[in-house]
Design an enzyme around this catalytic site. Structure first.
Site, short mmCIF file in Angstrom:
data_model
loop_
_atom_site.label_atom_id
_atom_site.label_comp_id
_atom_site.label_asym_id
_atom_site.label_seq_id
_atom_site.Cartn_x
_atom_site.Cartn_y
_atom_site.Cartn_z
N TYR A 68 36.11 -13.17 25.77
CA TYR A 68 36.24 -14.72 25.82
C TYR A 68 38.08 -14.40 25.82
O TYR A 68 38.60 -14.68 26.82
CB TYR A 68 36.26 -14.89 24.63
CG TYR A 68 34.44 -15.77 23.94
CD1 TYR A 68 34.11 -16.92 24.91
CD2 TYR A 68 34.17 -14.92 23.46
CE1 TYR A 68 32.87 -17.68 24.50
CE2 TYR A 68 32.78 -15.21 22.79
CZ TYR A 68 32.38 -16.63 23.86
OH TYR A 68 31.24 -16.33 23.03
N LYS B 174 35.52 -18.87 15.31
CA LYS B 174 34.15 -19.92 13.87
C LYS B 174 34.23 -19.61 12.71
O LYS B 174 33.86 -20.95 11.81
CB LYS B 174 33.01 -18.98 14.35
CG LYS B 174 32.62 -19.02 15.69
CD LYS B 174 32.90 -19.90 16.36
CE LYS B 174 32.34 -19.95 17.96
NZ LYS B 174 32.97 -19.22 18.53
N TYR C 60 29.44 -15.19 32.01
CA TYR C 60 29.61 -14.64 30.61
C TYR C 60 29.21 -13.06 31.10
O TYR C 60 27.58 -13.30 30.98
CB TYR C 60 28.49 -15.87 30.38
CG TYR C 60 28.55 -15.38 28.68
CD1 TYR C 60 29.60 -16.43 27.79
CD2 TYR C 60 27.68 -15.29 27.91
CE1 TYR C 60 29.78 -16.30 26.39
CE2 TYR C 60 27.89 -14.98 26.55
CZ TYR C 60 28.57 -14.88 25.92
OH TYR C 60 29.43 -15.22 24.50
C1 LIG Z 1 33.34 -18.99 20.27
C2 LIG Z 1 34.33 -17.87 21.14
C3 LIG Z 1 35.16 -18.36 21.44
C4 LIG Z 1 35.07 -20.40 22.58
O1 LIG Z 1 35.38 -20.94 21.55
P1 LIG Z 1 35.13 -23.40 21.91
O2 LIG Z 1 35.20 -23.51 20.88
O3 LIG Z 1 33.19 -22.17 21.82
O4 LIG Z 1 35.40 -23.49 22.64
C5 LIG Z 1 36.61 -18.15 21.73
N1 LIG Z 1 37.01 -16.76 21.38
C6 LIG Z 1 36.10 -16.31 20.87
C7 LIG Z 1 36.10 -14.96 20.50
C8 LIG Z 1 34.69 -17.09 20.35
O5 LIG Z 1 33.98 -16.17 19.93
#
Ligand SMILES: *Cc1c(COP(=O)(O)O)cnc(C)c1O
Length: 324
Positions: A278, A47, A252
């Site tokens: 993730y 992010k 999720y």
């Molecule tokens: C938000 C996030 C993702 C996913 O990225 P997107 O752009 O939403 O597909 C992957 N890994 C981590 C650690 C995240 O925080």
């Protein structure tokens, strides 16, 4: 290409590292990692790159308040709170669910970084964000709403230029494997690949989208919008996108045996820390694909680490990761 406003608070370029012990352990292919867990904003993550463009846009519009939302242990929320603190903006975070008795991990950091928290239900998330925005305007503030995951044509720009960065670092792996949820990361990489001559393939491991067609449509549509926003007349269709939806596990945020195995293996072979939601899931998918012989043994596969590591310390996961 249009010159769009951008701030520079990320630690870039992030390193690209070989993973020789893990590659040996698995008997190939050659594995590498792009360390976007090291982007430098309050424990880093993907992010940060998106927020360089989103917060620049907010400032260009005279905003004094960032509003966003996310799940209980959202990294996007933590990093938005961090960017707001750094730029002297207020930040209101909308959280879906019930406040836990004790905050842990990202929820501690949201508050440490000075954000205001507003709790709501899953169904009322969008309505609550809209209400927070309306109330802020009525109070004379200039709010700026950032979508979940920072995934619009502005946030995705971060990953257009991340791909430029990878190519400039001299890397052309045969494959990039990356966690994909709201799609901005994969969409940006896809646009960047076209613009900056990346030759390999980009495989998104779906974190929460139950149909591969849906993931491909979302990423292709966002990639097209992102390219247009940059002034590039490119069109992407679902056929341009590679996604895999076979590793959704319990849904999720539910860490299962595959995620735990991946988190332990990466830690114990390469001292590389993944996260339960993730990158642990994406790495579990990568391990399974390797074991199935999906990649050729002489190919190079770059795992794009997207961050999330503070979530290792969330009450919900920490005990299970190390075993009880
Ligand atoms: C938000 C996030 C993702 C996913 O990225 P997107 O752009 O939403 O597909 C992957 N890994 C981590 C650690 C995240 O925080």
């Amino acid at each position: 290409m249009v010159d769009l406003p951008r701030l520079h608070f990320a630690h870039l370029p992030t390193p690209v590292e070989a993973l020789p012990v893990l590659s040996d352990h698995l008997g190939g292919p050659r594995l590498m990692v792009k360390r976007d867990d090291q982007t430098g904003l309050a424990f880093g993550g993907n992010k940060t790159r998106k927020l360089e463009f989103l917060v620049a846009d907010a400032l260009a519009r005279g905003a004094d308040l960032l509003i966003t939302g996310g799940a209980a242990q959202s990294n996007h929320r933590r990093q938005t709170a961090a960017a707001a603190a750094k730029l002297g903006l207020s930040c209101t975070l909308v959280l879906a669910g019930d406040p836990p008795k004790h905050a842990s991990a990202n929820l501690i950091l949201d508050q440490l970084l000075g954000a205001d928290l507003v709790w709501t239900t899953n169904d009322a998330r969008d309505a609550t964000m809209a209400r927070v925005e309306t109330e802020a305007r009525a109070a004379g503030r200039t709010p700026y709403l950032i979508p979940y995951g920072g995934s619009n044509e502005i946030g995705a720009l971060g990953y257009v230029f991340a791909m430029e960065e990878l190519v400039a670092q001299g890397h052309q792996p045969d494959w990039i494997v990356v966690a994909s949820s709201s799609g901005g990361t994969q969409a940006g990489l896809t646009v960047g690949a076209r613009l900056f001559g990346f030759q390999g393939r980009i495989l998104g491991i779906s974190i929460d989208k139950p149909e591969v067609e849906l993931s491909c449509d979302i990423v292709a549509e966002l990639a097209t919008r992102t390219a247009r926003h940059l002034g590039e007349d490119l069109t992407f269709t679902a056929a341009d996108i590679l996604a895999n939806d076979r590793y959704l596990g319990g849904g999720y945020g539910v860490m299962g045996a595959p995620e735990i195995e991946a988190i332990r293996l990466f830690a114990r072979t390469e001292a590389l820390l993944l996260d339960p939601v993730y990158t642990g899931r994406a790495a579990a998918g990568l391990l399974d694909l390797i074991r199935q012989g999906f990649f050729k043994p002489d190919e190079t596969v770059l795992f794009w680490h997207t961050g999330g590591t503070p979530v290792l310390f969330a009450d919900r996961y920490a005990g299970e990761i190390v075993g009880k």
